[in-house]
Enzyme design. Structure first.
Site, PDB file in Angstrom:
ATOM      1  N   ASP A 324       0.816  -1.219   0.000  1.00  0.00           N
ATOM      2  CA  ASP A 324       0.000   0.000   0.000  1.00  0.00           C
ATOM      3  C   ASP A 324       0.846   1.264   0.000  1.00  0.00           C
ATOM      4  O   ASP A 324       0.332   2.357   0.212  1.00  0.00           O
ATOM      5  CB  ASP A 324      -0.947   0.022   1.202  1.00  0.00           C
ATOM      6  CG  ASP A 324      -0.205  -0.051   2.536  1.00  0.00           C
ATOM      7  OD1 ASP A 324       1.009  -0.344   2.522  1.00  0.00           O
ATOM      8  OD2 ASP A 324      -0.842   0.172   3.581  1.00  0.00           O
ATOM      9  N   GLU A 407      10.528  -2.705  12.951  1.00  0.00           N
ATOM     10  CA  GLU A 407      11.735  -2.185  12.279  1.00  0.00           C
ATOM     11  C   GLU A 407      12.908  -2.089  13.251  1.00  0.00           C
ATOM     12  O   GLU A 407      14.034  -2.509  12.932  1.00  0.00           O
ATOM     13  CB  GLU A 407      11.454  -0.800  11.689  1.00  0.00           C
ATOM     14  CG  GLU A 407      10.297  -0.751  10.701  1.00  0.00           C
ATOM     15  CD  GLU A 407       8.969  -0.404  11.342  1.00  0.00           C
ATOM     16  OE1 GLU A 407       8.076   0.074  10.624  1.00  0.00           O
ATOM     17  OE2 GLU A 407       8.830  -0.622  12.561  1.00  0.00           O
TER      18      GLU A 407
END
Length: 468
Positions: A324, A407
């Site tokens: 996306d 992350e």
């Protein structure tokens, strides 16, 4: 003798004639120039409305942080395969039965068994040094008999390093194509599942050509890991990302779905896009599905991609590209030369509008993000890439099942990693080349009325809808 008055009249008459002639010449020149200008304007307008020929190539030199990477990026842009499909000097297009075999690139690294026909000219191209990228599209069926039986052929893709001399002959490729390589095997395309065959048959279209991935040394290969899950927007977002990746050279797309089995609709979409891909599944562990807290979405998918690369790749760069997001293709050409870890800004993230490393006097001096949250690396998933070799040196590196810290946890697992070892891309983090865009969530489609629309085109479209 003429009288003085007559002489003056004669001079005036000659002068009048000359002036009239001059005016006539000036008028004709003005008309000619005006007509020419009008014609040129009309011609330019006409040409601007004509579609570009398929084999026209527009070259844009890429910016890079070093001269070597700039040169390689330019070569990568110049050798991009699709504009060259119709260029007879750079491709071999051979019709075999109902399939098509294409070998792209001036110096193809796959030396296939080529049988020359009497009418084909055997123009050989020899090159020394590093090999370039080549895409080999092999037919899934080679004869009408196998087509009738709906049999598939397993094609093997391989990784090549360097070659001393490569020869490509403009000739007819025989039905039996053998690929010789000098390095490790990367993947084998498996036969389509029964569900996939049924879906393709129901849709009334069989895609017989699948682009195969052949990793080469120059430019370094890219491995794009894209987690996905079933939702109404899934096919639209995969299509948008796929056609972006189609502009990137020497790339393998690892599409990994949070599911227990593959989806024929997704496989059909990936086949149609034509980017070399692997479609895998990696369901979220049950203990995280049942939690009432935030779920660690995409973690099992990305860890599955890391496992695949540890087993099948030895060089190149990996990148987590969510389906996306929005990407400028320049970032792919820059990240492919990452030695360890590279970073760059990502737009449309949190209240700050951007998540970016802070660069002070050319050095990494912290991170700018709307939510630091005690993270050592407060960066967005779309803002960093990792070398495959560096990943192999960190065999225990993986992404944690901790929402909001995926992350940071992954980058911490790559330790030891110093700030001066992190490469700063996108003009030393002064440009935004990726954006964390998000598609508006759509409700599930209403149930299909088979009685009212069963004999219309809507029955066909119904098979293409993804329902949660």
């Amino acid at each position: 003798m003429l009288l003085p008055q007559a002489k003056e009249s004669k001079v005036n008459e000659n002068l009048s004639n000359k002036m009239a002639l001059g005016k006539s010449i000036k008028m004709y020149l003005t008309i000619f120039i005006a007509t020419t200008c009008i014609y040129m304007v009309l011609y330019q307008y006409h040409m601007s409305r004509q579609p570009l020929a398929a084999n026209e190539l527009v070259k844009h030199p890429e910016k890079s942080s070093s001269s070597s990477s700039s040169s390689s990026s330019y070569i990568a842009s110049y050798l991009w395969a699709p504009p060259m499909l119709n260029n007879s000097s750079n491709s071999i297009n051979t019709t075999m039965g109902q399939g098509l075999v294409q070998v792209h690139g001036p110096n193809a690294t796959d030396t296939s068994s080529v049988s020359s026909s009497s009418s084909a000219a055997s123009n050989s191209v020899s090159a020394s040094g590093s090999s370039f990228y080549s895409t080999v599209s092999l037919p899934l069926t080679l004869s009408s008999a196998s087509d009738a039986n709906n049999k598939s052929i397993s094609t093997t893709t391989t990784s090549t390093t360097t070659t001393t001399t490569t020869t490509v002959a403009n000739a007819v490729v025989s039905a039996t194509t053998t690929t010789t390589t000098t390095a490790q095997k990367l993947k084998t395309t498996t036969q389509p599942s029964h569900a996939h065959k049924s879906m393709v048959k129901a849709m009334g279209a069989v895609h017989k050509i699948r682009t195969t991935f052949v990793a080469v040394s120059e430019p370094p290969p890219l491995y794009i890991i894209t987690p996905t899950y079933r939702r109404p927007e899934q096919l639209a977002e995969l299509t948008r990302l796929g056609y972006t990746l189609k502009h990137v050279l020497n790339l393998l797309w690892l599409v990994i779905e949070d599911a227990n089995k593959t989806n024929p609709l997704v496989a059909h979409t990936l086949d149609r896009i034509g980017v070399p891909y692997e479609y895998l599944v990696a369901p979220m562990p049950e203990q995280y599905k049942l939690t009432k807290r935030a779920k660690p979405r995409g973690v099992s998918n990305r860890n599955r991609g890391l496992d695949y690369l540890r087993a099948n790749a030895t060089e190149g760069v990996l990148y987590f590209a969510d389906d996306d997001n929005t990407y400028d293709v320049n970032i792919f050409e820059q990240m492919r030369y990452t030695k360890k870890v590279s970073m760059w800004p990502v737009g449309l993230v949190t209240k700050t509008g951007v998540s970016s490393p802070i660069i002070r006097e050319g050095k990494l001096d912290g991170y700018y993000d709307g939510w630091i949250g005690g993270r050592k690396y407060p960066v967005d998933m779309a803002g960093f890439a990792v070398s495959v070799k560096f990943l192999h040196e960190r065999p225990h590196a993986k992404m944690p099942f901790k929402p909001g810290y995926e992350e940071d946890g992954f980058l911490r697992s790559l330790a030891p990693l110093q700030n001066n070892e992190i490469e700063l891309l996108a003009d030393e983090c002064r440009e935004i080349l990726t954006w964390h865009t998000q598609t508006k969530k759509n409700p599930a489609a209403l149930p299909f009325n088979q009685t009212r629309y069963g004999n219309t085109n809507l029955a066909f479209i119904e098979k293409l809808l993804v329902r949660p």
